[in-house]
Write a protein that holds these residues in place. Sequence first.
Motif, mmCIF file in Angstrom:
data_model
loop_
_atom_site.group_PDB
_atom_site.id
_atom_site.type_symbol
_atom_site.label_atom_id
_atom_site.label_comp_id
_atom_site.label_asym_id
_atom_site.label_seq_id
_atom_site.Cartn_x
_atom_site.Cartn_y
_atom_site.Cartn_z
ATOM 1 N N LYS A 204 -0.364 0.568 -8.112
ATOM 2 C CA LYS A 204 0.064 1.876 -8.595
ATOM 3 C C LYS A 204 1.421 1.844 -9.293
ATOM 4 O O LYS A 204 1.985 2.887 -9.615
ATOM 5 C CB LYS A 204 0.104 2.868 -7.421
ATOM 6 N N TYR A 205 1.964 0.652 -9.511
ATOM 7 C CA TYR A 205 3.196 0.492 -10.280
ATOM 8 C C TYR A 205 2.982 -0.598 -11.328
ATOM 9 O O TYR A 205 2.299 -1.596 -11.052
ATOM 10 C CB TYR A 205 4.374 0.099 -9.376
ATOM 11 N N ARG A 206 3.564 -0.392 -12.506
ATOM 12 C CA ARG A 206 3.425 -1.404 -13.547
ATOM 13 C C ARG A 206 3.987 -2.736 -13.070
ATOM 14 O O ARG A 206 3.407 -3.808 -13.338
ATOM 15 C CB ARG A 206 4.162 -0.954 -14.815
ATOM 16 N N GLU A 207 5.123 -2.687 -12.346
ATOM 17 C CA GLU A 207 5.718 -3.934 -11.868
ATOM 18 C C GLU A 207 4.784 -4.670 -10.905
ATOM 19 O O GLU A 207 4.712 -5.913 -10.927
ATOM 20 C CB GLU A 207 7.052 -3.638 -11.158
ATOM 21 N N ASP A 208 4.061 -3.895 -10.083
ATOM 22 C CA ASP A 208 3.123 -4.539 -9.163
ATOM 23 C C ASP A 208 1.966 -5.177 -9.917
ATOM 24 O O ASP A 208 1.535 -6.293 -9.592
ATOM 25 C CB ASP A 208 2.586 -3.504 -8.168
ATOM 26 N N ALA A 209 1.450 -4.476 -10.924
ATOM 27 C CA ALA A 209 0.365 -5.047 -11.724
ATOM 28 C C ALA A 209 0.811 -6.333 -12.411
ATOM 29 O O ALA A 209 0.062 -7.315 -12.472
ATOM 30 C CB ALA A 209 -0.109 -4.028 -12.757
ATOM 31 N N ASP A 210 2.059 -6.331 -12.907
ATOM 32 C CA ASP A 210 2.580 -7.542 -13.554
ATOM 33 C C ASP A 210 2.697 -8.694 -12.558
ATOM 34 O O ASP A 210 2.389 -9.845 -12.884
ATOM 35 C CB ASP A 210 3.941 -7.256 -14.182
ATOM 36 N N ARG A 211 3.145 -8.386 -11.329
ATOM 37 C CA ARG A 211 3.268 -9.434 -10.314
ATOM 38 C C ARG A 211 1.900 -10.000 -9.948
ATOM 39 O O ARG A 211 1.749 -11.210 -9.739
ATOM 40 C CB ARG A 211 3.952 -8.877 -9.058
ATOM 41 N N ILE A 212 0.915 -9.125 -9.868
ATOM 42 C CA ILE A 212 -0.431 -9.582 -9.530
ATOM 43 C C ILE A 212 -0.978 -10.479 -10.631
ATOM 44 O O ILE A 212 -1.569 -11.533 -10.360
ATOM 45 C CB ILE A 212 -1.357 -8.369 -9.295
ATOM 46 N N ARG A 213 -0.768 -10.070 -11.872
ATOM 47 C CA ARG A 213 -1.244 -10.903 -12.985
ATOM 48 C C ARG A 213 -0.504 -12.233 -13.017
ATOM 49 O O ARG A 213 -1.102 -13.279 -13.306
ATOM 50 C CB ARG A 213 -1.057 -10.159 -14.306
ATOM 51 N N ALA A 214 0.797 -12.192 -12.721
ATOM 52 C CA ALA A 214 1.585 -13.427 -12.733
ATOM 53 C C ALA A 214 1.115 -14.379 -11.639
ATOM 54 O O ALA A 214 1.183 -15.612 -11.802
ATOM 55 C CB ALA A 214 3.070 -13.105 -12.555
ATOM 56 N N ALA A 215 0.653 -13.812 -10.515
ATOM 57 C CA ALA A 215 0.144 -14.677 -9.438
ATOM 58 C C ALA A 215 -1.174 -15.320 -9.803
ATOM 59 O O ALA A 215 -1.567 -16.335 -9.215
ATOM 60 C CB ALA A 215 -0.016 -13.860 -8.155
ATOM 61 N N GLY A 216 -1.861 -14.723 -10.797
ATOM 62 C CA GLY A 216 -3.137 -15.277 -11.275
ATOM 63 C C GLY A 216 -4.319 -14.641 -10.576
ATOM 64 O O GLY A 216 -4.536 -14.866 -9.390
ATOM 65 N N LEU A 217 -5.059 -13.822 -11.329
ATOM 66 C CA LEU A 217 -6.185 -13.124 -10.738
ATOM 67 C C LEU A 217 -7.268 -14.097 -10.235
ATOM 68 O O LEU A 217 -7.854 -13.897 -9.173
ATOM 69 C CB LEU A 217 -6.788 -12.144 -11.748
#
Length: 294
Positions: A275-288
Amino acid sequence: MTTEPASPGELAEALENTGYLADDGVATAAFLAMRMRRPLLCEGEPGTGKTSLASALAEALGLSLIRLQCHEGIDAEQALYEWDYPRQLLHLRALEATADGPVDPDIAERSLYTRRFLLARPLLRALTESPCVLLVDEIDRADDEFEAFLLQLLDENAVSIPEFGEIRASTPPIVLLTSNRTREVHDALKRRCLYHWLVHPDVAREVAILRRRLPGLSEKLATQVASAVHRLRELDLLKPPGVAESLDWASALRALNSVELDAANAELTLGAVAKYREDADRIRAAGLTSLLAG
């Protein structure tokens, strides 16, 4: 239910019938709060089921749920009662219009402060409508003065209204207080309550919750979503996903007719769980892909 549960296990079964899957700790804490007639203070991360416990408890016991949502600046008038000033004014005008002579001030004043003109807010409703379940939600958002006011009401199950008199609950309500721990609740309040810290369910319980709340959801997809959400909670996110986000994610995937969770549909539906752009970026950076593969 028409009778109070005789054991934590019986209460857990009643809660399960409403769709709330309580673990032994939650069921025992709620049972003891009912049996000992003590408020229950539930703390934990957002999304661990604190508020929904009160709803499920009310449904399981066949009682009404009265909710007080706390916020910064909330005061006794907003939480307890206020007088219906417009109706009181109309009443005074009616008295003056129908009186043969001057209206007696004492009689007029007594006629103004009756139940007819008393607007009950959640706390007063809980006293007058009990037995019921009273949910004081996010008490940590209220200030110290309101918390001190709440202590007296919880101690006595009664309140004194200067113009009206004392109102006392014939049967004490079942009281649940929740806190997300944005600040520490005072020790004086904690001493009056039983306490339970709620945690996110383990994977197996979360799978059971998903399949119970979303009939027809396959065990495979439920397991993939629950496992992925558990790994997301291990990341340094601004808002770790709760059970509500798990349900949203599974619902979104099902709406897209997905039979499994993969990197492609996880990317498309990431807004259901992050629910936060920063969280989405962190998730993508971790590798889906690696995240879903565990």
